[in-house]
Enzyme design. Sequence first.
Site, PDB file in Angstrom:
ATOM      1  N   ASP A  67      64.762  -3.099  84.467  1.00  0.00           N
ATOM      2  CA  ASP A  67      63.457  -2.690  84.976  1.00  0.00           C
ATOM      3  C   ASP A  67      63.600  -2.004  86.336  1.00  0.00           C
ATOM      4  O   ASP A  67      64.660  -2.072  86.960  1.00  0.00           O
ATOM      5  CB  ASP A  67      62.493  -3.889  85.053  1.00  0.00           C
ATOM      6  CG  ASP A  67      63.074  -5.110  85.767  1.00  0.00           C
ATOM      7  OD1 ASP A  67      64.175  -5.015  86.336  1.00  0.00           O
ATOM      8  OD2 ASP A  67      62.425  -6.158  85.751  1.00  0.00           O
ATOM      9  N   ASP A 136      55.734 -16.512  86.435  1.00  0.00           N
ATOM     10  CA  ASP A 136      54.647 -16.595  85.463  1.00  0.00           C
ATOM     11  C   ASP A 136      55.157 -16.423  84.030  1.00  0.00           C
ATOM     12  O   ASP A 136      54.385 -16.205  83.112  1.00  0.00           O
ATOM     13  CB  ASP A 136      53.574 -15.533  85.781  1.00  0.00           C
ATOM     14  CG  ASP A 136      54.150 -14.122  85.818  1.00  0.00           C
ATOM     15  OD1 ASP A 136      55.362 -13.956  85.531  1.00  0.00           O
ATOM     16  OD2 ASP A 136      53.392 -13.179  86.121  1.00  0.00           O
ATOM     17  N   HIS A 138      57.328 -14.039  83.046  1.00  0.00           N
ATOM     18  CA  HIS A 138      57.680 -12.676  82.644  1.00  0.00           C
ATOM     19  C   HIS A 138      59.197 -12.497  82.524  1.00  0.00           C
ATOM     20  O   HIS A 138      59.973 -13.203  83.153  1.00  0.00           O
ATOM     21  CB  HIS A 138      57.047 -11.620  83.567  1.00  0.00           C
ATOM     22  CG  HIS A 138      57.602 -11.511  84.943  1.00  0.00           C
ATOM     23  ND1 HIS A 138      56.831 -11.661  86.078  1.00  0.00           N
ATOM     24  CD2 HIS A 138      58.841 -11.241  85.395  1.00  0.00           C
ATOM     25  CE1 HIS A 138      57.583 -11.487  87.141  1.00  0.00           C
ATOM     26  NE2 HIS A 138      58.812 -11.230  86.756  1.00  0.00           N
ATOM     27  N   GLU A 143      54.669  -8.632  81.839  1.00  0.00           N
ATOM     28  CA  GLU A 143      53.786  -9.635  82.422  1.00  0.00           C
ATOM     29  C   GLU A 143      52.992 -10.360  81.334  1.00  0.00           C
ATOM     30  O   GLU A 143      52.839  -9.838  80.224  1.00  0.00           O
ATOM     31  CB  GLU A 143      52.800  -8.935  83.371  1.00  0.00           C
ATOM     32  CG  GLU A 143      53.466  -8.249  84.570  1.00  0.00           C
ATOM     33  CD  GLU A 143      53.837  -9.222  85.684  1.00  0.00           C
ATOM     34  OE1 GLU A 143      54.146 -10.384  85.390  1.00  0.00           O
ATOM     35  OE2 GLU A 143      53.825  -8.792  86.852  1.00  0.00           O
TER      36      GLU A 143
HETATM   37  C1  GLP Z   1      61.254  -9.916  88.912  1.00  0.00           C
HETATM   38  C2  GLP Z   1      61.945  -8.868  88.037  1.00  0.00           C
HETATM   39  C3  GLP Z   1      62.756  -9.497  86.944  1.00  0.00           C
HETATM   40  C4  GLP Z   1      63.432 -10.724  87.470  1.00  0.00           C
HETATM   41  C5  GLP Z   1      62.385 -11.768  87.729  1.00  0.00           C
HETATM   42  C6  GLP Z   1      62.915 -13.005  88.419  1.00  0.00           C
HETATM   43  O1  GLP Z   1      59.921  -9.601  89.114  1.00  0.00           O
HETATM   44  N1  GLP Z   1      61.067  -7.958  87.434  1.00  0.00           N
HETATM   45  O2  GLP Z   1      63.675  -8.563  86.434  1.00  0.00           O
HETATM   46  O3  GLP Z   1      64.331 -11.200  86.499  1.00  0.00           O
HETATM   47  O4  GLP Z   1      61.280 -11.231  88.444  1.00  0.00           O
HETATM   48  O5  GLP Z   1      63.366 -12.704  89.716  1.00  0.00           O
HETATM   49  P1  GLP Z   1      64.255 -13.678  90.567  1.00  0.00           P
HETATM   50  O6  GLP Z   1      65.517 -13.857  89.807  1.00  0.00           O
HETATM   51  O7  GLP Z   1      64.476 -12.975  91.879  1.00  0.00           O
HETATM   52  O8  GLP Z   1      63.501 -14.954  90.690  1.00  0.00           O
END
Ligand code: GLP
Length: 243
Positions: A67, A136, A138, A143
Amino acid sequence: MKLLCAEDYDRMSRMAADLIEQEIRENAGLILGLATGSSPFGIYQCFQKDYREHKISFQEVQGFQLDEYAGLDRENEQSFGCYLQKNLVETTDFRRENLHLIDGCAEDSETECKRYEKELQSTGGVDLQILGLGNDGHVGFNEPGEYFSGTVHITRLTQETVDANARFFRSKEEVPKSAYTMGIGTILRARKIFLIVSGASKAGILREAVCGNITPKVPASILQFHTDCTVIGDKAAFQYLDR
Ligand code: GLP
């Protein structure tokens, strides 16, 4: 779903890195789907260490980013493209031309989504997708919503995600409000998936994703349907899972 629980973040990262490196040893041209953020950061650090110690080479590996923020170009420090360049290309022998990035600043987002999905599928698709888990539920930037998304698309971020990701920016106002992401359909086509989850703050949502109903309100719950998905986490994240 298979569950692998490590004692803490460092051991979780090592466990995941070892499993990924094993896949690379079996298939030097492995196609990786690459998450960014704090969950997989330790895995990239293990890759760098193992590369320096001549234990692994990424020369033939291909990588597709999961992403990207809309409006950030890949030179921008907060972009996921920049993260991958720093943590893979500049620090291991991962070749720049093997790192496939989404252009967050593309003039026409629809065309960019189609281009990226096509590029991904034309290589034969992802062999091993690395995912993190949003607070949440995702995955990527898919989302919670009323339906599961299909292919690569651009999406508006929820306030919760903007707030959660503000820690990487100088202020909340700087966090882009929309982003590109592989769709749930794209993700499910990966032959193998590793969902990396760390910390007590993710324990509740991880339980919902692994043991709850399969619903687009918890996008990660769809991973229960995948035939080869492994959750690799630490004790804190696994605390509400009883199996
Ligand atoms: C973000 C990204 C994801 C990521 C997730 C968790 O918003 N879009 O690709 O895997 O949330 O992030 P983190 O590993 O920093 O908690």
